[in-house]
Scaffold this motif. Sequence first.
Motif, PDB file in Angstrom:
ATOM      1  N   GLN A 134       2.724  -0.986  -9.050  1.00  0.00           N
ATOM      2  CA  GLN A 134       3.241   0.391  -9.058  1.00  0.00           C
ATOM      3  C   GLN A 134       4.438   0.587  -9.977  1.00  0.00           C
ATOM      4  OE1 GLN A 134       2.988  -1.472  -6.199  1.00  0.00           O
ATOM      5  NE2 GLN A 134       2.326  -0.235  -4.454  1.00  0.00           N
ATOM      6  N   MET A 160      -4.669  -2.131 -10.024  1.00  0.00           N
ATOM      7  CA  MET A 160      -4.905  -2.594  -8.658  1.00  0.00           C
ATOM      8  C   MET A 160      -6.395  -2.826  -8.441  1.00  0.00           C
ATOM      9  SD  MET A 160      -4.496  -0.714  -4.985  1.00  0.00           S
ATOM     10  CE  MET A 160      -6.256  -0.323  -4.962  1.00  0.00           C
ATOM     11  N   CYS A 185      -5.524  -6.612  -5.089  1.00  0.00           N
ATOM     12  CA  CYS A 185      -5.706  -5.734  -3.928  1.00  0.00           C
ATOM     13  C   CYS A 185      -4.486  -4.827  -3.836  1.00  0.00           C
ATOM     14  CB  CYS A 185      -5.896  -6.537  -2.645  1.00  0.00           C
ATOM     15  SG  CYS A 185      -4.411  -7.378  -2.055  1.00  0.00           S
ATOM     16  N   SER A 186      -4.365  -4.079  -2.753  1.00  0.00           N
ATOM     17  CA  SER A 186      -3.275  -3.103  -2.628  1.00  0.00           C
ATOM     18  C   SER A 186      -1.949  -3.712  -2.213  1.00  0.00           C
ATOM     19  CB  SER A 186      -3.666  -2.024  -1.602  1.00  0.00           C
ATOM     20  OG  SER A 186      -3.804  -2.599  -0.311  1.00  0.00           O
ATOM     21  N   ALA A 233       0.815  -1.210   0.000  1.00  0.00           N
ATOM     22  CA  ALA A 233       0.000   0.000   0.000  1.00  0.00           C
ATOM     23  C   ALA A 233       0.852   1.266   0.000  1.00  0.00           C
ATOM     24  CB  ALA A 233      -0.932  -0.004   1.203  1.00  0.00           C
ATOM     25  N   LYS A 292      -0.626   7.440  -9.797  1.00  0.00           N
ATOM     26  CA  LYS A 292      -1.976   6.934  -9.601  1.00  0.00           C
ATOM     27  C   LYS A 292      -2.963   7.888 -10.259  1.00  0.00           C
ATOM     28  CE  LYS A 292      -5.406   5.407  -6.254  1.00  0.00           C
ATOM     29  NZ  LYS A 292      -5.783   5.254  -4.824  1.00  0.00           N
TER      30      LYS A 292
END
Length: 523
Positions: free
Chosen positions: A427, A434, A419-420, A209, A466
């Motif tokens: 990333q 995601m 998921c994160s 995350a 993002k």
Amino acid sequence: MSDIEALKKAVPPFQIFDLIPQYAQQGFIDPERIDLLKWAGVYPQRPQEDGFLMMRVRVPAAEFSSATMREVANIAEEYGRGFLDVTDRQAFQFHWLTIQDIPRIFERLEPLGLHPKGACGDTVRAVIASPLAGLDAREIIDIRPIAHAMEGTLTGNPDFQDLPRKFKMSITAVPELEGIHMINDIGFLAHRVNGEVGFDVWVGGGLGAVAHLSKRLGVFIRPEEVVEVGQAITAAYRDHGYRQNRKKSRLKFLIKDLGIEKFREIVENDYLGRKLQEGPAAPVARFGGNDVLGVQPQADGLNYVVVATTVGRIDPTKARVLADLADRHGKGVLRTTAFQNMVIPHVATEDVEALSAELAAINLAPKATIRGTTIACTGNQFCRLALTETKARTAALVDHLEPLTLAMDVPFTINLTGCSNACTRYQVADLGFMGANKTDKDGTVHEVYNVHLAGSIGQAQRTGTKLKGAVPAEQLNAYAAAVLADFQAHKQAGESFVEYADRVGHEQFTPDAVLGGKELVTA
């Protein structure tokens, strides 16, 4: 103290290997100690109440025999309903196992040299080893002996069974071709300085995350120092890492707070007892390893062939065919990569065409396309944390995009995770997706994907931007195809997507801009 920290203090984690036979005999797992299964590479799979398990198995130095491949395929078939995955940490992963199966599987893995110990849990995970070791003409040093020494010394070592969180390491033979060190807690990169072979050392990488790319320790160490330095850094993390909040327990947070200079000082003064030699940075891999695909020349005149598995999933029948092909066209060995692919080395040039044709017959042809540069995590088919489906959806995405990308002159990377937690590093991809859930006013839940744009473990060495908005799961193919079409139509020769996105601006790739019918503006 968190529950898992209390459990680790009450029961030394590697003691789980003594408890598993008991659990297998009684047919159920002590629920208060179920988290310790991770240290044996075992997790409950979704839905947990059904009692089925998934298991990861380390592949030391990323290399194994064709006989091992056949036995892994047999295990997947006999115990795991035919599911077999290659992970992005070069491991094998099984599904649909029961606790009664686990001791027998351990027995079958033992003579193969494959190890579940330390495949998961708050310990030293599998050491990612260059799949090019001993092969590529650009290699600095064959790192396989060092990788085996690291595995034997750090992974499964009781001294490191209780780290604050998971701990990941890599060792690279060809820094111009491999960038995986950017996202590991420790990364060793072989290079030459004034004619001497040694290693550049990077520390504190980790995604999840809160993503951090690794930082240079600023040293140049000799090959014989690698294991000792790895031990010292790991011990420093064990003793100084945070344990109160698991969300902030990775090495990356400790280094962020201390600074790289202070962390190096601790390692040198308190664990090594000497100063390390200063050194320059190793060369940078422009594409972070994603351009090592297809058929590549070896230093000895033979070739290694990279087999694109399609998001890491390979059924036992194909696995056995791969083993046969490695025997017939190579020297009976195979390797796994950190991109969910596999390698058949030692192929004579006159055999490449025949091998490629036989691989194509089972949809594993060595194409240098998006099939080899796209990875996906386990997803909510099995993972308890995932919010979205991943494997099948990403495989369909690859099928949709591949015909559109055959003429591209640079690799294009797509990483998709459910998921994160970034098990497949969303990333640091050209397009990183995601998974998330979006709930309508009427309570209907939809699977969507947040987009992280133009990240890279290659030359750019950065996490992606993002973007605002999200892509509905049913529009994933359309979104990715539109971005790729724009890139191909307007890119300059040899221009990477990272360079292109920076040139034209990231905002034009938001889901609303791409899917809303607006014409993309190029510069």
